[in-house]
Design a protein around this motif. Structure first.
Motif, short mmCIF file in Angstrom:
data_model
loop_
_atom_site.label_atom_id
_atom_site.label_comp_id
_atom_site.label_asym_id
_atom_site.label_seq_id
_atom_site.Cartn_x
_atom_site.Cartn_y
_atom_site.Cartn_z
N ALA A 2 0.82 -1.21 0.00
CA ALA A 2 0.00 0.00 0.00
C ALA A 2 0.86 1.26 0.00
CB ALA A 2 -0.93 0.00 1.21
N PHE A 3 1.93 1.28 0.81
CA PHE A 3 2.82 2.44 0.82
C PHE A 3 3.48 2.63 -0.55
CE2 PHE A 3 2.60 2.40 5.49
CZ PHE A 3 2.61 3.76 5.75
N ALA A 4 3.80 1.51 -1.23
CA ALA A 4 4.38 1.62 -2.57
C ALA A 4 3.33 2.07 -3.59
CB ALA A 4 4.97 0.28 -2.98
N ALA A 5 2.08 1.61 -3.41
CA ALA A 5 1.02 1.91 -4.37
C ALA A 5 0.72 3.40 -4.45
CB ALA A 5 -0.24 1.13 -4.02
N VAL A 6 0.77 4.10 -3.31
CA VAL A 6 0.43 5.54 -3.34
C VAL A 6 1.53 6.36 -4.01
CG1 VAL A 6 -1.08 5.44 -1.33
CG2 VAL A 6 1.35 5.89 -1.00
N GLN A 7 2.68 5.75 -4.27
CA GLN A 7 3.77 6.44 -4.99
C GLN A 7 3.83 6.02 -6.45
OE1 GLN A 7 5.43 8.75 -3.43
NE2 GLN A 7 4.76 8.30 -1.34
N ASP A 8 2.93 5.13 -6.87
CA ASP A 8 2.97 4.55 -8.20
C ASP A 8 2.18 5.42 -9.18
OD1 ASP A 8 2.84 3.03 -10.49
OD2 ASP A 8 2.19 1.19 -9.50
N PRO A 9 2.82 6.00 -10.19
CA PRO A 9 2.10 6.87 -11.14
C PRO A 9 1.07 6.12 -11.97
CG PRO A 9 4.34 6.44 -11.92
CD PRO A 9 4.26 5.91 -10.53
N ASP A 10 1.17 4.80 -12.05
CA ASP A 10 0.19 4.01 -12.81
C ASP A 10 -1.03 3.63 -11.97
OD1 ASP A 10 1.80 3.82 -15.21
OD2 ASP A 10 3.08 2.44 -14.10
N ASN A 11 -1.02 4.02 -10.68
CA ASN A 11 -2.05 3.56 -9.76
C ASN A 11 -2.67 4.78 -9.06
OD1 ASN A 11 -3.62 2.10 -7.96
ND2 ASN A 11 -1.95 0.79 -7.26
N PRO A 12 -3.59 5.49 -9.72
CA PRO A 12 -4.04 6.80 -9.23
C PRO A 12 -4.73 6.79 -7.88
CG PRO A 12 -5.42 6.05 -11.05
CD PRO A 12 -4.25 5.13 -11.00
N HIS A 13 -5.30 5.67 -7.46
CA HIS A 13 -5.95 5.62 -6.15
C HIS A 13 -5.30 4.58 -5.23
CE1 HIS A 13 -9.37 7.48 -8.53
NE2 HIS A 13 -9.06 8.37 -7.62
N GLY A 14 -4.07 4.23 -5.50
CA GLY A 14 -3.30 3.37 -4.59
C GLY A 14 -3.94 2.02 -4.33
N TRP A 15 -4.39 1.32 -5.37
CA TRP A 15 -5.07 0.03 -5.19
C TRP A 15 -4.09 -1.08 -4.84
CZ3 TRP A 15 -10.12 -0.34 -4.64
CH2 TRP A 15 -10.93 0.65 -5.18
N VAL A 16 -4.51 -1.90 -3.88
CA VAL A 16 -3.78 -3.10 -3.49
C VAL A 16 -4.80 -4.21 -3.32
CG1 VAL A 16 -2.41 -4.18 -1.66
CG2 VAL A 16 -1.88 -1.85 -2.38
N HIS A 17 -4.42 -5.44 -3.71
CA HIS A 17 -5.32 -6.59 -3.64
C HIS A 17 -4.63 -7.70 -2.85
CE1 HIS A 17 -7.40 -4.49 -6.91
NE2 HIS A 17 -6.20 -4.35 -7.44
N TYR A 18 -5.34 -8.29 -1.89
CA TYR A 18 -4.72 -9.23 -0.96
C TYR A 18 -5.80 -10.02 -0.23
CZ TYR A 18 -6.02 -5.33 2.08
OH TYR A 18 -6.72 -4.33 2.70
N TRP A 19 -5.38 -11.04 0.52
CA TRP A 19 -6.29 -11.82 1.34
C TRP A 19 -6.39 -11.19 2.73
CZ3 TRP A 19 -9.31 -15.57 -0.63
CH2 TRP A 19 -8.95 -16.10 -1.86
N TRP A 20 -7.60 -11.17 3.28
CA TRP A 20 -7.80 -10.53 4.59
C TRP A 20 -8.97 -11.18 5.32
CZ3 TRP A 20 -4.77 -7.55 7.32
CH2 TRP A 20 -5.27 -6.84 8.42
#
Length: 314
Positions: free
Chosen positions: A124-142
């Motif tokens: 998630a911390f990496a996703a919010v810095q990713d220019p290809d991921n405008p809303h910081g999406w992460v997918h995982y088991w929870w």
């Protein structure tokens, strides 16, 4: 009889005053419930609702700081619905608020792993810095609260700065969110960018089942200009095969069609017709493909995505 200037101007004055009042009210409301950027990226209402929830919560925290968490707790009907809730972490990975599992608050969770070993918070911390991921999406088991077994969860994130200058990671997620075309585009664009920057050595990262590129039902493939697989959609070993003439269940060759379209573009969507095993009818899927240069050669990176359901299902 002559009419005065004011009687002549009265209709125009009324219209002008009405417009000014409308604009003033609109400006006031826009600061309270500002529409998030890029909602048009998504096909489904649940996804849009989750992004709006995150954007509204970010506005509250940016104005009120940690006092905003008290508001989230007081008004649970506003800030929690179905399986969706908010959570927040400081930059060290310490949970400072959790709308679903308050028992996690105060715990250091930067390296917590899901059921398959993904470190979802680091992602998630990496996703919010990713220019290809405008809303910081992460997918995982929870584990959803009050459920025994884990489920597949999709969460969006953003960084929020408190009035005192402190920065937090704010997130909101929902279990079993419909697969968006935007989710597939994010992983393909990210994989394409990494391959363009790092070369073929990045293939191992993309193949990793614990990477950010792993999305159920959307296996990334990488092919050469001739159609030989550098990374096959069904396998993770290095043996190559040519899939240029792959046919869908209607006899079309979607990869060939995509390559033709990409002669004048860098990305494209092509429809694939696949047979539904339950009804044996043909259903539509989307094939998203990007053209890039890797190690001096042209390659194509792509994956399939579910196409939007009818409007009554969004």
């Amino acid at each position: 009889m002559e009419r005065s200037f004011f009687s002549l101007a009265r209709p125009q004055l009324i219209i002008t005053i009405t417009l000014l009042l409308f604009l003033l009210v609109g400006c006031r409301l826009s600061g309270q419930g500002k529409e998030p950027d890029n909602l048009q990226l998504y096909d489904y209402r649940d996804t849009k609702r989750l992004v709006r929830l995150l954007a509204d919560a970010a506005l509250v925290l940016a104005e009120e700081g940690k006092e905003g968490f008290a508001q989230f707790r007081r008004d649970r009907e506003r800030w929690t619905y179905e399986d969706a809730y908010l959570y927040a972490y400081d930059v060290t990975g310490r949970c400072v608020f959790h709308g679903g599992m308050p028992e996690l608050e105060g715990k250091e969770l930067m390296d917590v792993e899901d059921a398959q070993g993904r470190k979802s918070l680091r992602m998630a911390f990496a996703a919010v810095q990713d220019p290809d991921n405008p809303h910081g999406w992460v997918h995982y088991w929870w584990n959803i609260p009050n459920r025994l077994y884990p489920v597949w969860k999709s969460s969006c994130h953003r960084l929020v700065t408190f009035p005192d200058g402190k920065t937090l990671l704010l997130g909101a997620g929902m279990a079993n969110l419909a697969q968006e075309r935007a989710f597939v585009k994010i992983i393909v664009d990210g994989a394409a960018r990494q391959l363009a920057e790092e070369g073929a050595g990045a293939l191992d990262d993309i193949k990793d089942p614990l990477s950010k590129y792993n999305l159920p039902g959307a296996s990334i493939f990488v092919v050469s200009e001739r159609g030989d697989t550098l990374m096959a959609p069904a396998f993770r070993f290095s043996a190559s095969r040519n899939i240029l003439d792959y046919e869908d269940d209607a006899g079309h060759t979607p990869l060939r069609e995509a390559i033709v379209r990409l002669q004048g573009a860098t990305e494209t969507w092509v429809v694939i017709l696949a047979r539904n095993p339950q009804s044996m009818s043909l259903t539509k899927k989307g094939l998203y493909v990007r053209k890039i240069a890797m190690d001096g050669e042209r390659i194509y990176v792509g994956a399939t995505a579910d196409l939007p359901k009818p409007s009554w299902m969004k």
